[in-house]
Design an enzyme around this catalytic site. Structure first.
Site, short mmCIF file in Angstrom:
data_model
loop_
_atom_site.label_atom_id
_atom_site.label_comp_id
_atom_site.label_asym_id
_atom_site.label_seq_id
_atom_site.Cartn_x
_atom_site.Cartn_y
_atom_site.Cartn_z
N ASP A 97 0.83 -1.21 0.00
CA ASP A 97 0.00 0.00 0.00
C ASP A 97 0.87 1.26 0.00
O ASP A 97 2.04 1.22 0.37
CB ASP A 97 -0.95 0.02 1.22
CG ASP A 97 -0.22 0.01 2.56
OD1 ASP A 97 0.82 -0.67 2.66
OD2 ASP A 97 -0.67 0.70 3.49
N GLU A 162 0.24 -1.29 5.61
CA GLU A 162 1.25 -0.82 6.56
C GLU A 162 0.99 0.62 6.97
O GLU A 162 1.22 1.01 8.11
CB GLU A 162 2.65 -0.96 5.94
CG GLU A 162 3.78 -0.72 6.93
CD GLU A 162 4.21 0.72 7.05
OE1 GLU A 162 4.93 1.04 8.01
OE2 GLU A 162 3.83 1.56 6.20
ZN LIG Z 1 6.73 2.45 4.21
#
Ligand SMILES: [Zn+2]
Length: 410
Positions: A97, A162
């Site tokens: 992401d 994340e």
């Molecule tokens: Zn990162």
């Protein structure tokens, strides 16, 4: 016997292919759904296609998330079985992401049309964390091609989510029981431009929003109110001074070597200059050395507020925690992965050093589970900035260093 020179030559020969892949992959938006995007799904399809083209098997972990159109978030693992100790895995972990692009007017080029200017490729997420995704794909490809087998398993995780806390990524994978207590991990999601900094520790992180309540009145008649703005400014100073004095330990492992205690965000109060504010709100960002207990810091803050309310009649101060991340135990500098990575970096003529930072990487999740983890890569720290770029030379050199680290496990 694996010949490092030959591996390095193979990596060099992949240069153009790597550039093409960075451009192709970063043309597929992968913005975290909780940052206004559609999620990583399509980019994962591209990664899977790539792995299939290398003839590499992988596992897909689908985590339910109603926010995205597909209803699931993906995570992919690749594993190369070890020859001796198959209870242990050395993991390489990258996130798929990206954040959102922010103010588009600050970008000189389209963030979704990666632009190659020779050594730099500009585009959203090119450094954070496509650099690692591409490196890992090529390490997989080369390991397969050259039949590289380590004593322990070598695993790769392409993770979701994340950027907003890894709930649908690394945290979810821990529930799938893919990790064992003897594992180690490398997270190429932070570093320095000279590639010398190897992160093994982090500070605890606190974001605290303070609210100071008084009583609104006309500014020319202050005796009828209680000035919350003035009280809030005083409280801010008292908090900063007291905390900085009390939590002043120096630990040279960290950069900077002390706990940071900073007044940051302020919130709008009244609409005109002649109103005496009845409420004042501000935020403090604290990065506390792991030597200190977060609960201890919070109890100091409770004491400060209590005595502040006592001496300031009509004032009521309170706070809420916007973020509270307690630093896990630092990774042992003598852990196998630390020593082997440091020696691989040193072999390229750089002098690697160990250190800690202000926190906020997914390494904390792994360290909490007692998995020795290093965060390392060579990068210009362009993450979350307009005109983000990745240096192709860093992609090439870091791939070589990771391969040479893996060979040390053979
Ligand atoms: Zn990162």
């Amino acid at each position: 016997m694996i010949n490092i020179k030959e591996l390095n030559n193979i990596v060099d020969s992949c240069r153009q292919e790597m550039i093409d892949d960075i451009i192709k992959m970063n043309s597929i938006p992968s913005i975290n759904p909780r940052m206004g995007g559609q999620g990583e799904f399509e980019r994962f399809e591209w990664i899977e296609k790539k792995l299939r083209s290398y003839n590499i098997g992988y596992k897909v972990f689908e985590i339910k998330d109603e926010v995205v159109p597909q209803g699931i978030r993906r995570n992919i693992t690749v594993s190369f079985k070890g020859s001796e100790d198959t209870r242990k895995t050395l993991w390489f972990i990258a996130h798929v992401d990206t954040v959102n692009y922010g103010d588009i007017s600050l970008w000189n080029t389209d963030p979704f049309k990666p632009y190659d200017d020779g050594d730099r490729i500009y585009g959203l997420g090119t450094e954070d964390n496509s650099q690692a995704v591409i490196e890992m794909l090529y390490i997989c490809k080369i390991m397969k091609q050259k039949c590289i087998i380590a004593k322990c398993n070598i695993g790769f995780i392409f993770a979701s989510d994340e950027e907003t806390g890894s709930r649908y990524g690394l945290h979810a994978l821990f529930k799938e029981n893919i990790f064992s207590p003897s594992d180690e991990a490398v997270v190429p999601d932070g570093g320095s431009s000279d590639g010398c900094f190897v992160e093994i520790a982090e500070k605890s992180q606190l974001w605290i929003k303070f609210t100071v309540k008084g009583k609104q009145s006309h500014a020319s008649m202050p005796q009828l109110g209680v000035n919350a703005c003035s009280a809030g400014m005083h409280l801010g100073v008292v908090l900063e001074d007291t905390l900085k004095e009390k939590y002043n330990y120096i630990d040279e492992l960290f950069n900077p070597p002390y706990s940071t205690i900073e007044l940051t965000q302020k919130f709008a109060n009244v609409d005109s200059p002649n109103i005496l504010p009845g409420m004042d709100q501000f935020v403090m960002d604290l990065r506390v050395l792991p030597k200190y207990d977060v609960a201890q810091v919070l109890s100091t803050i409770d004491d400060i507020i209590e005595s502040f309310d006592e001496v300031n009649e009509g004032i009521k101060a309170s706070y809420e925690l916007l973020t509270r991340v307690e630093a896990p135990e630092p990774t042992n500098p003598d852990a196998e992965i630390v020593k082997k990575l440091v020696s691989s970096i040193s072999e390229t003529g750089r002098s690697a050093y160990l250190g800690g930072i202000g926190g906020g990487t997914c390494a904390a999740i792994l360290r909490k589970h007692n998995i020795p983890t290093v965060v390392w890569s060579t990068l210009d720290e362009m993450a979350h900035q307009p005109n983000e770029y990745v240096l192709v030379s860093n992609v090439i050199n870091d791939t070589k260093i990771f391969l040479s680290t893996i060979v040390k496990y053979c």
